[in-house]
Design an enzyme around this catalytic site. Structure first.
Site, PDB file in Angstrom:
ATOM      1  N   TRP A 280       0.836  -1.208   0.000  1.00 54.67           N
ATOM      2  CA  TRP A 280       0.000   0.000   0.000  1.00 54.67           C
ATOM      3  C   TRP A 280       0.862   1.247   0.000  1.00 54.67           C
ATOM      4  O   TRP A 280       0.589   2.204  -0.709  1.00 54.67           O
ATOM      5  CB  TRP A 280      -0.993  -0.018   1.157  1.00 54.67           C
ATOM      6  CG  TRP A 280      -1.963  -1.150   1.044  1.00 54.67           C
ATOM      7  CD1 TRP A 280      -2.130  -2.187   1.912  1.00 54.67           C
ATOM      8  CD2 TRP A 280      -2.891  -1.392  -0.034  1.00 54.67           C
ATOM      9  NE1 TRP A 280      -3.091  -3.047   1.444  1.00 54.67           N
ATOM     10  CE2 TRP A 280      -3.575  -2.589   0.259  1.00 54.67           C
ATOM     11  CE3 TRP A 280      -3.207  -0.719  -1.223  1.00 54.67           C
ATOM     12  CZ2 TRP A 280      -4.564  -3.124  -0.569  1.00 54.67           C
ATOM     13  CZ3 TRP A 280      -4.188  -1.253  -2.061  1.00 54.67           C
ATOM     14  CH2 TRP A 280      -4.853  -2.441  -1.727  1.00 54.67           C
TER      15      TRP A 280
ATOM     16  N   ASP B 280      -1.798   6.743   6.352  1.00 53.65           N
ATOM     17  CA  ASP B 280      -2.825   5.817   5.880  1.00 53.65           C
ATOM     18  C   ASP B 280      -3.103   4.848   7.017  1.00 53.65           C
ATOM     19  O   ASP B 280      -2.277   4.006   7.346  1.00 53.65           O
ATOM     20  CB  ASP B 280      -2.296   5.074   4.635  1.00 53.65           C
ATOM     21  CG  ASP B 280      -3.247   3.986   4.148  1.00 53.65           C
ATOM     22  OD1 ASP B 280      -4.317   3.782   4.761  1.00 53.65           O
ATOM     23  OD2 ASP B 280      -2.923   3.331   3.134  1.00 53.65           O
TER      24      ASP B 280
ATOM     25  N   LYS C 220     -12.024  -1.926   6.356  1.00 53.35           N
ATOM     26  CA  LYS C 220     -11.153  -2.748   7.193  1.00 53.35           C
ATOM     27  C   LYS C 220     -11.588  -2.732   8.663  1.00 53.35           C
ATOM     28  O   LYS C 220     -11.336  -3.667   9.384  1.00 53.35           O
ATOM     29  CB  LYS C 220      -9.701  -2.296   7.092  1.00 53.35           C
ATOM     30  CG  LYS C 220      -9.158  -2.184   5.674  1.00 53.35           C
ATOM     31  CD  LYS C 220      -8.854  -3.522   5.039  1.00 53.35           C
ATOM     32  CE  LYS C 220      -8.588  -3.454   3.549  1.00 53.35           C
ATOM     33  NZ  LYS C 220      -7.589  -2.490   3.134  1.00 53.35           N
TER      34      LYS C 220
HETATM   35  C1  LIG Z   1      -6.936  -1.929   1.862  1.00 52.56           C
HETATM   36  C2  LIG Z   1      -5.939  -0.875   2.020  1.00 52.56           C
HETATM   37  C3  LIG Z   1      -5.805   0.161   1.066  1.00 52.56           C
HETATM   38  C4  LIG Z   1      -6.626   0.226  -0.190  1.00 52.56           C
HETATM   39  O1  LIG Z   1      -7.909   0.566   0.088  1.00 52.56           O
HETATM   40  P1  LIG Z   1      -9.020   0.775  -1.065  1.00 52.56           P
HETATM   41  O2  LIG Z   1     -10.141   1.333  -0.278  1.00 52.56           O
HETATM   42  O3  LIG Z   1      -9.279  -0.558  -1.663  1.00 52.56           O
HETATM   43  O4  LIG Z   1      -8.457   1.726  -2.056  1.00 52.56           O
HETATM   44  C5  LIG Z   1      -4.860   1.129   1.304  1.00 52.56           C
HETATM   45  N1  LIG Z   1      -4.083   1.101   2.401  1.00 52.56           N
HETATM   46  C6  LIG Z   1      -4.175   0.126   3.323  1.00 52.56           C
HETATM   47  C7  LIG Z   1      -3.295   0.161   4.518  1.00 52.56           C
HETATM   48  C8  LIG Z   1      -5.111  -0.898   3.156  1.00 52.56           C
HETATM   49  O5  LIG Z   1      -5.214  -1.872   4.083  1.00 52.56           O
END
Ligand SMILES: *Cc1c(COP(=O)(O)O)cnc(C)c1O
Length: 355
Positions: free
Chosen positions: A101, A168, A192
């Site tokens: 990511w 993030d 998540k």
């Molecule tokens: C799942 C995830 C993403 C991507 O998320 P999307 O909503 O599918 O774009 C980005 N960063 C992390 C840490 C993730 O777990």
């Protein structure tokens, strides 16, 4: 019987939330209308948006001077929105590269300017978190990923910086206490730990915006979304509603400090089992292990078929590791009860006895 869902995302949410969300589809607030057929400008939906924003502020103790947004495009859209809103024309940004990511975020930022990788754990297939790397003070911003969903590592101590700090937090937001004042921008895809896919939570310090000299397309401009209370265009009403219900559930049960304890218990139980086992092995560096996503392997791959069968019989879902790590990954997000981890651990112990 409901399965024990260890899926990495989209993932488990509280059963009570599924029930309330289902009934809102048929008849919301006794309006004799569905949540998804009413205007997003109606008083009934505006109240949902306001409560969702309020719950984020309460649960994470967001200081004043920050705005809370519910946007679309997933965390992946934030990869480019962050750079678009924070990187000056001919500016530069610094990134910590701790997994897939992070590297996707880096790739997007490179489209906007000088993007430096300040430290990376790619040399060991992202099995650890780099520490003690310099963060230059002339960066427009520093970006990191708090929890590496795929590799099962998590930042335990955030670096201290004197530049704008962006994180993030897609896969560990609301899982433990954080000091929001240490960050200038936090984002998280809902699926998540917060709700269904389809909305992204953004918490941004207002004063960092509007200094790049760039022209920003409206849909990518945080300032516009702030002015319009996340309703510049039609918001994803259902994901926002379900996220609100999940936050209500968290608050009713004792909030982030309560869930942090539960999450630690779950992670301790699973990691202790892995560490005491002669057939399982953790994939991540011990001190950097994630409380949300535990990655592990069977040292004897011949046992895989038997283990997979036992998991299937025990109602375990979503344990397969990501293809870039292999093995297994147990995602233990907020809504997963300790009992589900106990079921998994019993199966692991039984396999060990059969060995
Ligand atoms: C799942 C995830 C993403 C991507 O998320 P999307 O909503 O599918 O774009 C980005 N960063 C992390 C840490 C993730 O777990």
């Amino acid at each position: 019987m409901k399965k024990h869902n260890f899926s990495a995302g989209p993932c488990i949410l509280p059963q009570q939330v599924f029930k309330e969300a289902s009934s809102s589809i048929l008849n919301f607030n006794n309006l004799d209308l569905s949540l998804i057929e009413i205007s997003h400008r109606s008083a009934d939906f505006v109240a949902v948006m306001e409560e969702a924003v309020q719950l984020v502020k309460e649960l994470l103790e967001v200081p004043s001077g920050y705005s809370v947004l519910f946007l679309q495009g997933g965390a992946s859209m934030e990869f480019l929105m962050v750079a678009n809103n924070l990187m000056k024309v001919r500016g530069k940004a610094g990134y910590l590269d701790t997994g897939s990511w992070s590297s996707k975020a880096i790739k997007e930022a490179k489209l906007f300017g000088d993007t430096q990788i300040l430290a990376s754990s790619k040399d060991k297939n992202y099995s650890y978190i780099p520490k003690d790397y310099p963060i230059p003070s002339d960066l427009d911003y520093f970006h990191c990923t708090s929890n590496n969903t795929i590799f099962g590592t998590q930042i335990k101590a955030f670096p201290i910086t004197d530049v704008i700090t962006v994180c993030d937090m897609s896969s560990d937001i609301f899982s433990k206490k954080i000091d929001v004042s240490k960050f200038d921008l936090i984002y998280a895809g809902a699926q998540k730990n917060l709700g269904p896919a389809g909305t992204t939570l953004v918490i941004v310090k207002d004063e960092i915006l509007g200094h790049t000299g760039r022209e920003i397309p409206a849909m990518l401009d945080y300032k516009i979304h702030i002015t319009k209370d996340s309703m510049f265009n039609t918001p994803p009403v259902f994901p926002i509603y379900v996220s609100m219900l999940t936050m209500r559930w968290l608050k009713e049960n004792g909030g982030v400090s309560w869930i942090e304890k539960v999450n630690q218990q779950k992670a301790d139980l699973l990691y202790q089992t892995i560490d005491h086992s002669s057939i399982f092995e953790g994939s991540a560096n011990i001190e950097d292990r994630s409380t949300m996503n535990a990655t592990f392997l069977l040292t004897n791959t011949e046992l895989e078929e038997e283990f997979n069968k036992m998991c299937a019989n025990g109602g375990i879902n979503g344990l397969k590791g990501h293809r870039s790590v292999g093995g297994y990954r147990a995602s233990m997000y907020n809504a997963m009860p300790l009992e589900s981890v106990q079921v998994l651990v019993e199966i692991m112990n039984e396999l060990e006895r059969k060995g």
